[in-house]
Design a protein around this motif. Structure first.
Motif, mmCIF file in Angstrom:
data_model
loop_
_atom_site.group_PDB
_atom_site.id
_atom_site.type_symbol
_atom_site.label_atom_id
_atom_site.label_comp_id
_atom_site.label_asym_id
_atom_site.label_seq_id
_atom_site.Cartn_x
_atom_site.Cartn_y
_atom_site.Cartn_z
ATOM 1 N N ILE A 291 0.437 -1.236 0.185
ATOM 2 C CA ILE A 291 -0.321 -0.099 -0.018
ATOM 3 C C ILE A 291 1.021 1.239 -0.051
ATOM 4 O O ILE A 291 0.481 2.358 -0.925
ATOM 5 C CB ILE A 291 -1.088 -0.301 1.184
ATOM 6 C CG1 ILE A 291 -1.409 -1.418 1.258
ATOM 7 C CG2 ILE A 291 -1.793 1.522 1.337
ATOM 8 C CD1 ILE A 291 -3.156 -1.710 2.316
ATOM 9 N N ALA A 292 1.810 1.201 0.579
ATOM 10 C CA ALA A 292 2.887 2.431 1.063
ATOM 11 C C ALA A 292 3.508 2.718 -0.388
ATOM 12 O O ALA A 292 4.011 3.921 -0.893
ATOM 13 C CB ALA A 292 3.772 2.632 1.851
ATOM 14 N N ALA A 293 3.641 1.713 -1.216
ATOM 15 C CA ALA A 293 4.395 1.959 -2.358
ATOM 16 C C ALA A 293 3.795 2.120 -3.690
ATOM 17 O O ALA A 293 4.048 2.777 -4.827
ATOM 18 C CB ALA A 293 5.323 0.827 -2.602
ATOM 19 N N GLY B 227 -0.496 2.480 -3.336
ATOM 20 C CA GLY B 227 -0.958 3.257 -3.930
ATOM 21 C C GLY B 227 -2.407 2.252 -2.930
ATOM 22 O O GLY B 227 -2.857 1.142 -3.373
ATOM 23 N N GLN B 228 -3.140 2.856 -1.506
ATOM 24 C CA GLN B 228 -3.914 2.129 -1.557
ATOM 25 C C GLN B 228 -5.086 1.331 -3.207
ATOM 26 O O GLN B 228 -5.587 0.057 -3.087
ATOM 27 C CB GLN B 228 -5.372 2.730 -0.949
ATOM 28 C CG GLN B 228 -6.336 2.097 -0.020
ATOM 29 C CD GLN B 228 -5.967 1.487 1.093
ATOM 30 O OE1 GLN B 228 -5.767 1.548 1.903
ATOM 31 N NE2 GLN B 228 -5.905 0.076 0.743
ATOM 32 N N SER B 229 -5.347 2.210 -4.060
ATOM 33 C CA SER B 229 -6.357 2.283 -4.904
ATOM 34 C C SER B 229 -5.610 0.896 -6.027
ATOM 35 O O SER B 229 -6.288 0.534 -7.110
ATOM 36 C CB SER B 229 -6.092 3.311 -6.239
ATOM 37 O OG SER B 229 -4.630 3.957 -6.221
ATOM 38 N N LYS B 230 -4.566 0.462 -5.500
ATOM 39 C CA LYS B 230 -3.886 -0.477 -6.628
ATOM 40 C C LYS B 230 -3.814 -1.909 -5.963
ATOM 41 O O LYS B 230 -4.077 -2.554 -6.396
ATOM 42 C CB LYS B 230 -2.103 -0.008 -6.917
ATOM 43 C CG LYS B 230 -2.453 1.442 -7.602
ATOM 44 C CD LYS B 230 -2.779 1.661 -8.728
ATOM 45 C CE LYS B 230 -2.910 2.760 -9.404
ATOM 46 N NZ LYS B 230 -1.503 3.364 -9.594
ATOM 47 N N VAL B 231 -4.122 -1.815 -4.729
ATOM 48 C CA VAL B 231 -4.002 -2.961 -3.737
ATOM 49 C C VAL B 231 -4.956 -3.441 -3.090
ATOM 50 O O VAL B 231 -5.829 -2.902 -2.494
ATOM 51 C CB VAL B 231 -2.476 -2.468 -2.214
ATOM 52 C CG1 VAL B 231 -2.560 -3.629 -1.421
ATOM 53 C CG2 VAL B 231 -1.513 -2.327 -2.745
ATOM 54 N N PHE B 232 -5.509 -5.059 -3.219
ATOM 55 C CA PHE B 232 -6.738 -5.175 -3.193
ATOM 56 C C PHE B 232 -6.861 -6.504 -1.946
ATOM 57 O O PHE B 232 -5.805 -7.413 -2.532
ATOM 58 C CB PHE B 232 -7.722 -5.837 -4.018
ATOM 59 C CG PHE B 232 -7.656 -4.831 -5.267
ATOM 60 C CD1 PHE B 232 -9.298 -3.673 -5.515
ATOM 61 C CD2 PHE B 232 -6.910 -4.084 -6.310
ATOM 62 C CE1 PHE B 232 -8.977 -2.934 -6.087
ATOM 63 C CE2 PHE B 232 -6.900 -2.801 -7.527
ATOM 64 C CZ PHE B 232 -8.310 -2.199 -7.399
ATOM 65 N N LEU B 233 -7.248 -6.392 -1.033
ATOM 66 C CA LEU B 233 -7.408 -7.269 0.300
ATOM 67 C C LEU B 233 -8.598 -8.140 0.855
ATOM 68 O O LEU B 233 -8.262 -8.549 1.740
ATOM 69 C CB LEU B 233 -6.372 -6.958 1.477
ATOM 70 C CG LEU B 233 -4.833 -5.869 0.888
ATOM 71 C CD1 LEU B 233 -4.561 -4.784 2.196
ATOM 72 C CD2 LEU B 233 -4.017 -7.145 1.148
ATOM 73 N N SER B 234 -9.709 -7.459 0.429
ATOM 74 C CA SER B 234 -10.477 -7.808 0.639
ATOM 75 C C SER B 234 -10.740 -9.336 0.329
ATOM 76 O O SER B 234 -10.892 -9.594 -0.103
ATOM 77 C CB SER B 234 -12.226 -7.306 -0.026
ATOM 78 O OG SER B 234 -12.177 -7.536 -1.506
ATOM 79 N N SER B 235 -11.809 -9.700 1.563
ATOM 80 C CA SER B 235 -12.066 -11.511 1.452
ATOM 81 C C SER B 235 -12.726 -11.691 0.332
ATOM 82 O O SER B 235 -12.633 -12.310 -0.463
ATOM 83 C CB SER B 235 -12.018 -11.293 2.924
ATOM 84 O OG SER B 235 -13.521 -11.162 2.999
ATOM 85 N N ASP B 236 -13.803 -11.021 -0.040
ATOM 86 C CA ASP B 236 -14.011 -11.004 -1.383
ATOM 87 C C ASP B 236 -14.188 -11.282 -2.238
ATOM 88 O O ASP B 236 -14.700 -12.167 -3.753
ATOM 89 C CB ASP B 236 -15.630 -10.252 -1.481
ATOM 90 C CG ASP B 236 -17.166 -10.628 -0.244
ATOM 91 O OD1 ASP B 236 -17.192 -11.062 0.405
ATOM 92 O OD2 ASP B 236 -17.845 -9.221 0.202
ATOM 93 N N LEU B 237 -12.884 -10.760 -2.488
ATOM 94 C CA LEU B 237 -12.766 -10.224 -3.807
ATOM 95 C C LEU B 237 -11.311 -11.138 -3.914
ATOM 96 O O LEU B 237 -10.838 -12.395 -5.090
ATOM 97 C CB LEU B 237 -11.761 -9.022 -3.928
ATOM 98 C CG LEU B 237 -10.791 -7.824 -5.646
ATOM 99 C CD1 LEU B 237 -11.681 -7.119 -5.794
ATOM 100 C CD2 LEU B 237 -9.649 -8.715 -4.919
ATOM 101 N N LEU B 238 -10.481 -11.555 -2.716
ATOM 102 C CA LEU B 238 -9.155 -12.595 -3.178
ATOM 103 C C LEU B 238 -10.172 -14.230 -3.193
ATOM 104 O O LEU B 238 -9.351 -14.110 -3.930
ATOM 105 C CB LEU B 238 -9.009 -12.604 -1.603
ATOM 106 C CG LEU B 238 -7.944 -11.424 -0.980
ATOM 107 C CD1 LEU B 238 -6.922 -11.675 0.355
ATOM 108 C CD2 LEU B 238 -7.368 -10.753 -2.317
ATOM 109 N N ASP B 239 -11.190 -13.998 -2.711
ATOM 110 C CA ASP B 239 -12.536 -15.797 -3.029
ATOM 111 C C ASP B 239 -12.157 -15.614 -4.273
ATOM 112 O O ASP B 239 -12.391 -16.624 -5.111
ATOM 113 C CB ASP B 239 -13.272 -15.615 -2.228
ATOM 114 C CG ASP B 239 -13.390 -16.015 -0.668
ATOM 115 O OD1 ASP B 239 -12.198 -16.183 -0.225
ATOM 116 O OD2 ASP B 239 -14.516 -15.799 0.149
ATOM 117 N N GLN B 240 -12.286 -14.799 -5.567
ATOM 118 C CA GLN B 240 -12.814 -14.671 -6.786
ATOM 119 C C GLN B 240 -11.523 -14.821 -7.242
ATOM 120 O O GLN B 240 -10.953 -15.584 -8.091
ATOM 121 C CB GLN B 240 -13.326 -13.298 -7.479
ATOM 122 C CG GLN B 240 -14.188 -13.001 -6.827
ATOM 123 C CD GLN B 240 -14.813 -10.903 -7.205
ATOM 124 O OE1 GLN B 240 -13.909 -10.812 -8.070
ATOM 125 N NE2 GLN B 240 -15.794 -10.954 -6.478
#
Length: 502
Positions: free
Chosen positions: A11-13, A15-28
């Motif tokens: 996230i630091a390198a 940006g928040q908009s490029k990194v995805f951590l939500s369980s719903d999306l990771l499940d996909q």
């Protein structure tokens, strides 16, 4: 390193908009259409090559593995999930610029996120005199991703991998280089001449884990003056011999240059039936100047008459397809209309989702909307390469059909002559998304590949969750691949285990 530290560094390198951590999306991203699950640590969607380089440097610094995908639409070959759990999925779908299209020299330079639909729309909107080669992978499938996996299409440029001119690669040390003359910015023929000077290196980055491709230049086909589809139906199982001999002769002599697809009844029309559908059904195309197409039509008819009796051969053009479609909609349903129309579109460089609908027996399925993890039906591929010899192909088909029948699966198969000397056999099975059915199907596929490998019918491609089914590399090749991996990815962080390269 701790999961939380890796996440915060991403996230630091980037940006928040490029990194995805939500369980719903990771499940996909963890799910696949063949039923296996492989949970990732995170998903990163860069928009530039510089951000890819940043991710590579972070991976080396914090020692986490990354798995690149182009668009995650590699349906049936692992889709969007990685080789092992806990990887960072590098989703390149937002790197979807069409960098250059030249309709005089007939080439296009595209990023990995460019879909079949996107390039087709670009060509259509700008009224360029170009035709792309398309596969049955659907509207949203990546062109670059399919080419790197050596997928094939339907036009005279159907051997897609051979149409690479150059590729641009981010290496795992953060450096970037291009193959062929593209390494020389001033080279006059950089987007026209594949090999450049010295060893030709693009092959190292196909079906491997040696680098991350951020752009590719491919040959495009000028729109032919005329394209004619030929379709043949043959009624008996033994007709396969004549079909193989006819296709081989046509392609060896350069009469037919398109890929030619042969399908058994159930693969051609799915659950639909019809009297005009044969035991074997094949299609190919003839494209070029009108006079040349007319001459080749006569030769196609002559060769099929020579090798095959009791068959139906028809030639179809745009006007006849429209007429048949009118009959289908207005007078009487034609069971063959959907697959014929689908293939004709693909032979004219028009991408479609229709093959996916046939595979899943679901006329509402689309490559854009299908939710892999929630879709009630799974499917899996079994593929093998045979020399263009009737005895070899009969043997492979008999082995597969017997195994399918003994395990209670409907035998669906296509055989595609991508070049004059080989056919690629592809079967698929569908099964419910239920634990017992998935376990049975995965065991069956493993049994199929084990049998095919033992008889010398080796696969032409694979995917995540399937690499265990590949035959062993020779000791020399295995050692060489290991040495190359050690040089190009010394920390072994890029898609470890992909195509069993460690």
């Amino acid at each position: 390193m701790a999961k939380e530290s890796i996440e915060s560094s991403l996230i630091a390198a980037l940006g928040q908009s490029k990194v995805f951590l939500s369980s719903d999306l990771l499940d996909q991203y963890a799910s696949s259409i063949h039923g296996k699950i492989c949970p990732p640590l995170a998903v990163v969607r860069p928009v530039s090559e510089l951000e890819v380089i940043t991710l590579v440097r972070l991976a080396n610094e914090f020692q986490f593995s990354i798995f690149p995908i182009s668009r995650g639409k590699n349906l049936g070959y692992g889709d969007a999930h990685g080789t092992t759990s806990g990887q960072v999925i590098l989703d390149l779908s937002l790197m979807n610029d069409i960098l250059e299209v030249d309709d005089k020299l007939c080439f296009a330079t595209i990023q990995p996120g460019v879909s079949q639909k996107q390039l087709f729309d670009h060509i259509s909107d700008k009224k360029l005199n170009l035709q792309m080669d398309v596969t049955g992978a659907g509207l949203e499938a990546s062109i670059v991703g399919n080419v790197l996996e050596r997928g094939f299409g339907h036009t005279d440029y159907g051997d897609r991998y051979s149409r690479i001119i150059n590729i641009r690669i981010v290496l795992m040390n953060g450096e970037v280089f291009s193959t062929g003359f593209a390494e020389h910015e001033h080279a006059d023929a950089k987007n026209c001449y594949r090999t450049g000077i010295g060893p030709s290196l693009e092959g190292l980055f196909s079906q491997s884990n040696f680098g991350i491709i951020t752009a590719m230049t491919i040959e495009m086909m000028p729109v032919p003056e005329k394209t004619v589809m030929f379709a043949v139906s043959a009624q008996t199982k033994s007709d396969l011999r004549g079909i193989i001999l006819a296709i081989r002769e046509l392609k060896l002599n350069g009469i037919v240059q398109s890929a030619v697809h042969v399908a058994n009844r159930s693969r051609a029309v799915g659950s639909n039936k019809g009297k005009l559908i044969g035991h074997w059904n094949l299609s190919g195309s003839i494209a070029g100047p009108k006079a040349l197409v007319a001459a080749r039509k006569k030769l196609v008819r002559k060769v099929f008459n020579k090798h095959l009796s009791g068959h139906r051969l028809v030639f179809l053009e745009s006007w006849s397809i429209r007429f048949l479609d009118w009959i289908n909609k207005s007078i009487i349903p034609l069971s063959f209309m959907a697959p014929v129309k689908e293939v004709f579109q693909e032979q004219n460089g028009i991408p479609t989702d229709d093959p996916l609908k046939t595979l899943l027996d679901d006329r509402n399925a689309t490559s854009a909307s299908i939710s892999i993890g929630n879709h009630p039906v799974c499917f899996g591929w079994i593929n093998a390469v045979c020399k263009a010899d009737p005895d070899s192909i009969f043997r492979a088909v008999e082995l597969m059909e017997d195994l399918f029948n003994r395990n209670g699966y409907e035998f669906r198969v296509t055989m595609t002559a991508v070049n004059p000397r080989t056919f690629i056999l592809i079967s698929n099975i569908t099964y419910p998304r239920e634990k017992e059915a998935i376990e049975k199907a995965l065991a069956f596929k493993h049994q199929c590949y084990d049998m095919l490998n033992k008889h010398g019918f080796l696969p032409y491609r694979s995917g995540s969750g399937m690499f265990e089914d590949l035959p062993e590399y020779s000791p020399v090749k295995k050692s060489l691949l290991h040495q190359l991996k050690s040089i190009l990815d010394p920390n072994k962080l890029l898609a470890p285990g992909k195509y069993n390269i460690n």
